[in-house]
Motif scaffolding. Structure first.
Motif, PDB file in Angstrom:
ATOM      1  N   GLN A  14       0.801  -1.101   0.070  1.00  0.00           N
ATOM      2  CA  GLN A  14      -0.095   0.195  -0.023  1.00  0.00           C
ATOM      3  C   GLN A  14       0.996   1.431  -0.074  1.00  0.00           C
ATOM      4  N   ARG A 132      -1.801  10.798  14.922  1.00  0.00           N
ATOM      5  CA  ARG A 132      -2.787  10.495  14.373  1.00  0.00           C
ATOM      6  C   ARG A 132      -3.780  11.652  13.965  1.00  0.00           C
ATOM      7  N   GLN A 135      -9.943  12.775  12.415  1.00  0.00           N
ATOM      8  CA  GLN A 135     -10.651  12.309  11.446  1.00  0.00           C
ATOM      9  C   GLN A 135     -11.938  11.952  12.296  1.00  0.00           C
ATOM     10  N   ARG A 139     -14.190   7.417   9.269  1.00  0.00           N
ATOM     11  CA  ARG A 139     -13.410   7.157   8.432  1.00  0.00           C
ATOM     12  C   ARG A 139     -12.249   6.357   9.017  1.00  0.00           C
ATOM     13  N   ALA A 140     -11.440   5.651   8.214  1.00  0.00           N
ATOM     14  CA  ALA A 140     -10.119   4.979   8.655  1.00  0.00           C
ATOM     15  C   ALA A 140      -9.056   6.129   9.263  1.00  0.00           C
ATOM     16  N   VAL A 142      -5.842   7.809   9.855  1.00  0.00           N
ATOM     17  CA  VAL A 142      -4.811   8.432   8.865  1.00  0.00           C
ATOM     18  C   VAL A 142      -3.597   9.215  10.089  1.00  0.00           C
ATOM     19  N   TYR A 143      -2.569   8.983   9.537  1.00  0.00           N
ATOM     20  CA  TYR A 143      -1.448   9.402  10.564  1.00  0.00           C
ATOM     21  C   TYR A 143      -0.331  10.335   9.687  1.00  0.00           C
ATOM     22  N   GLU A 162       1.099  11.229   4.619  1.00  0.00           N
ATOM     23  CA  GLU A 162      -0.023  10.389   5.292  1.00  0.00           C
ATOM     24  C   GLU A 162       0.116   9.097   5.121  1.00  0.00           C
ATOM     25  N   SER A 163      -0.118   8.197   6.104  1.00  0.00           N
ATOM     26  CA  SER A 163       0.197   7.041   6.034  1.00  0.00           C
ATOM     27  C   SER A 163      -1.075   6.162   6.758  1.00  0.00           C
ATOM     28  N   PRO A 164      -1.571   5.153   6.456  1.00  0.00           N
ATOM     29  CA  PRO A 164      -2.650   4.444   7.107  1.00  0.00           C
ATOM     30  C   PRO A 164      -2.136   3.538   8.359  1.00  0.00           C
ATOM     31  N   ARG A 165      -0.976   3.374   8.333  1.00  0.00           N
ATOM     32  CA  ARG A 165      -0.361   2.607   9.666  1.00  0.00           C
ATOM     33  C   ARG A 165       0.366   3.681  10.304  1.00  0.00           C
TER      34      ARG A 165
END
Length: 512
Positions: A14, A132, A135, A139-140, A142-143, A162-165
């Protein structure tokens, strides 16, 4: 020709996205009051003397230079790390809070200049902050991540992502540039696999020797003086070599490619042991197994390593090796095509079994160099296409001579097409051989959607003239086979050597 199976590249992970902006100003919370050093609204210059990371923030020690020239030290808490030695301007907001601005501070990058960092460029950096982002519940997460770049012309600059993890602050990241606002993260496991591959590739390349050195020595050996089991192994190895006149048959050519040794391990895993009597690498290993007990004294194979010494050198050894992945070394030589001729130690006298063993070991290393070079060039291109490489060498009989034919096949498929769509492939074929009386020859061809174009390279002027006269006949035969033929040309000299792989990387976590 029967399709050659091989390992496919792993799909990309990803991506990380780059947000639009990131502020350079910071608000610092003092660990002790100002006690009149600065009144609210007053400013002073300061230097970051020390930085200490805590669980949720960074503790900094500032040395202030006041307007009257006097100096004082303050301890404060910062939400982001500051480089030791940084020059800053601070303004008192209250007795316990400061506003801080870096002198000549450059805002963190929110996008990349593709002229400076083209697609596919490896970007390496260290995470200096991660939090973090706000959000909505639906919504998921976002970091927001701040990364200090360690390579490329932008080394030293900060990059906002921006990272999802949530990455760990202080960890090292590497990613490929996929666009001006998109990076493709490369997992550490993939990098360690690449490290192991590069180390093996460089080691095999140093040990390898040309196949014709061994095969010529075996032909010149009086086999009647050899032990029965060794004589059978030699006869089996030489007897399985294809004749050059037979390779014009597509079925014979496909069989020769499958028996070149490049697919030995995959055939063993598939349970195809019945096909191994004709496999060149399998016959080479049988020859080595019969040479070892025939020696008068135990011999050591060239390049035998000492695993104990390597183990004692870790982890410093790993760090040094990872740091050298991006440097030009034996790995780059092993990725060149064709592999250059290299003769191992020849037999000093007829029946020198130890010299034959060294030649055989060098021949095995040469085949393994081809196999590892195939893995090193099998990857996902910066455009997202799947590139699969097979590199191999087929020794063939030409009357009384044995001529090694080096072959490189590459298949490039559009990785963005859907599974149900028929994927169009671009095939690249390279051949290299030295055939008397023509001399060294190299062929480069491309095939896509039934259209073929190619170039031939020869080092001899008379051979170039001969090939030029025969090109119309070659074109006619290709068209009769149902191909649309584009450019066909012959040039004197050698093909230009460019970079053989687009993925260069070096990584290890310094905190490990």
């Amino acid at each position: 020709m029967t399709e050659i199976s091989g390992t496919r590249p792993l799909p990309p992970s990803q991506p990380l996205a780059l947000p639009a902006q990131n502020a350079a100003d910071l608000a610092l919370k003092l660990l002790q009051p100002l006690d009149g050093l600065l009144a609210a609204g007053e400013s002073a210059e300061a230097e970051v003397v020390a930085v200490k990371e805590t669980a949720q923030s960074f503790q900094v020690l500032l040395k202030l230079t006041l307007a009257n020239g006097s100096q004082a030290t303050l301890e404060a808490v910062s939400p982001q790390p500051l480089a030791q030695g940084s020059q800053v301007n601070v303004t008192a907001l209250s007795d316990t809070r400061l506003a801080m601005v870096l002198k000549s501070a450059e805002a963190a990058l929110g996008s990349l200049d593709l002229e400076l960092l083209p697609l596919g460029t490896l970007v390496q950096g260290k995470v200096v902050a991660s939090e973090r982002a706000a959000q909505g519940k639906a919504r998921a997460a976002v970091y927001q991540v701040l990364v200090k770049l360690l390579n490329t012309p932008l080394a030293g600059r900060q990059l906002s992502l921006e990272s999802p993890r949530p990455p760990v602050v202080g960890s090292l990241l590497s990613a490929q540039v996929q666009g001006s606002r998109m990076l493709q993260f490369l997992p550490l496991a993939t990098q360690l696999d690449q490290l192991e591959l590069n180390l093996q590739l460089a080691g095999q390349q140093r040990r390898q020797g040309s196949l014709d050195g061994l095969l010529g020595a075996l032909q010149a050996t009086n086999r009647e003086n050899l032990p029965e089991s060794l004589r059978v192994a030699v006869d089996k190895l030489l007897g399985a070599l294809p004749d050059i006149r037979q390779l014009g048959d597509p079925k014979v050519l496909a069989q020769a490619l499958e028996n070149s040794g490049a697919l030995l391990e995959s055939r063993l895993l598939a349970g195809q042991a019945g096909a191994l009597p004709q496999d060149f690498k399998a016959n080479l290993l049988r020859l080595v197994a019969q040479l070892l007990p025939a020696l008068p004294t135990p011999a050591s194979l060239p390049g035998a390593g000492t695993s104990t010494a390597v183990a004692q050198a870790l982890p410093a050894f790993i760090r040094n090796a990872l740091g050298a992945l991006g440097q030009a070394n034996a790995r780059q030589q092993a990725l060149s095509f064709p592999l250059p001729s290299r003769l191992a130690q020849a037999a000093a006298e007829e029946g020198d079994l130890e010299a034959l063993l060294k030649l055989a070991a060098a021949a095995v290393s040469r085949l393994q160099t081809h196999q590892l070079a195939s893995l090193a060039q099998t990857q996902v291109t910066p455009e997202g296409n799947l590139l699969t490489t097979w590199q191999l060498e087929v020794p063939m009989r030409n009357q009384q001579d044995i001529v090694p034919l080096q072959i490189k096949l590459q298949q490039e498929q559009d990785g963005r097409q859907e599974k149900h769509e028929r994927k169009e492939s671009l095939w690249r074929v390279e051949l290299a051989f030295d055939l008397a009386p023509l001399g060294p020859l190299q062929v480069q061809a491309q095939l896509t959607q039934g259209s073929l174009s190619g170039q031939l390279w020869t080092e001899r002027a008379d051979t170039a003239g001969l090939i030029e006269r025969e090109l119309p006949y070659l074109r006619d035969r290709l068209q009769a086979a149902g191909l649309n033929v584009g450019e066909l040309a012959c040039r004197q000299g050698r093909p230009p050597q460019g970079q053989r792989t687009t993925l260069e990387q070096r990584w290890v976590d310094e905190t490990a």
